[in-house]
Scaffold this motif. Sequence first.
Motif, PDB file in Angstrom:
ATOM      1  N   LYS A   3       0.677  -1.175   0.056  1.00 19.50           N
ATOM      2  CA  LYS A   3      -0.036   0.014  -0.039  1.00 19.50           C
ATOM      3  C   LYS A   3       0.900   1.850  -0.202  1.00 19.50           C
ATOM      4  N   LYS A   5       2.188   5.061   0.827  1.00 17.71           N
ATOM      5  CA  LYS A   5       2.020   5.606   2.271  1.00 17.71           C
ATOM      6  C   LYS A   5       1.515   7.308   1.808  1.00 17.71           C
ATOM      7  N   GLU A   6       0.548   7.391   2.442  1.00 19.28           N
ATOM      8  CA  GLU A   6      -0.525   8.371   2.624  1.00 19.28           C
ATOM      9  C   GLU A   6       0.362   9.775   2.992  1.00 19.28           C
ATOM     10  N   HIS A   7       0.313  10.493   2.239  1.00 18.19           N
ATOM     11  CA  HIS A   7       1.588  11.550   2.471  1.00 18.19           C
ATOM     12  C   HIS A   7      -0.423  13.259   2.777  1.00 18.19           C
ATOM     13  N   HIS A  45      -1.601   5.267  -8.394  1.00 13.05           N
ATOM     14  CA  HIS A  45      -2.295   5.693  -6.207  1.00 13.05           C
ATOM     15  C   HIS A  45      -1.532   4.582  -5.958  1.00 13.05           C
ATOM     16  N   GLY A  49      -0.612   7.600  -3.712  1.00 10.64           N
ATOM     17  CA  GLY A  49      -1.508   7.236  -2.123  1.00 10.64           C
ATOM     18  C   GLY A  49      -2.663   7.383  -3.134  1.00 10.64           C
ATOM     19  N   HIS A  50      -4.334   8.030  -2.388  1.00  9.75           N
ATOM     20  CA  HIS A  50      -4.826   7.941  -2.708  1.00  9.75           C
ATOM     21  C   HIS A  50      -5.043   9.418  -2.811  1.00  9.75           C
ATOM     22  N   CYS A  51      -5.920   9.760  -3.643  1.00  9.58           N
ATOM     23  CA  CYS A  51      -6.365  11.672  -3.205  1.00  9.58           C
ATOM     24  C   CYS A  51      -7.871  11.953  -2.215  1.00  9.58           C
ATOM     25  N   ASN A  55     -11.318   7.055   0.673  1.00  5.35           N
ATOM     26  CA  ASN A  55      -9.980   5.634   0.668  1.00  5.35           C
ATOM     27  C   ASN A  55      -8.686   6.659   1.504  1.00  5.35           C
ATOM     28  N   ARG A  56      -8.807   8.100   2.747  1.00  6.63           N
ATOM     29  CA  ARG A  56      -8.244   8.548   2.636  1.00  6.63           C
ATOM     30  C   ARG A  56      -8.436   8.660   4.657  1.00  6.63           C
ATOM     31  N   THR A  57      -6.701   7.820   5.198  1.00  6.82           N
ATOM     32  CA  THR A  57      -7.464   8.286   6.730  1.00  6.82           C
ATOM     33  C   THR A  57      -8.220   9.895   7.435  1.00  6.82           C
TER      34      THR A  57
END
Length: 72
Positions: A3, A5-7, A45, A49-51, A55-57
């Motif tokens: 997965k 990394k979420e930025h 993605h 990561g997701h926009c 789908n983002r924390t």
Amino acid sequence: MSKAKEHAIGERFEVDGIIYEVRPAHSCQGCSLYIEDENECLDRHGRFGHCDGNNRTDGQDVKFVQVGEAID
């Protein structure tokens, strides 16, 4: 595949020598991954990561804006 990394909003990160900044978004306009003529997003993605806030924390919609190039 792992997965991405979420930025966080405001974070800058590098992909392939290009520096991007994560900014709040209400649409895809101004996102470096958005192809306006084709009305679609480059499906990255796996690297960016997701926009989509769904789908983002943090629940926030974001865009990825090119802000520079890395210096070697």
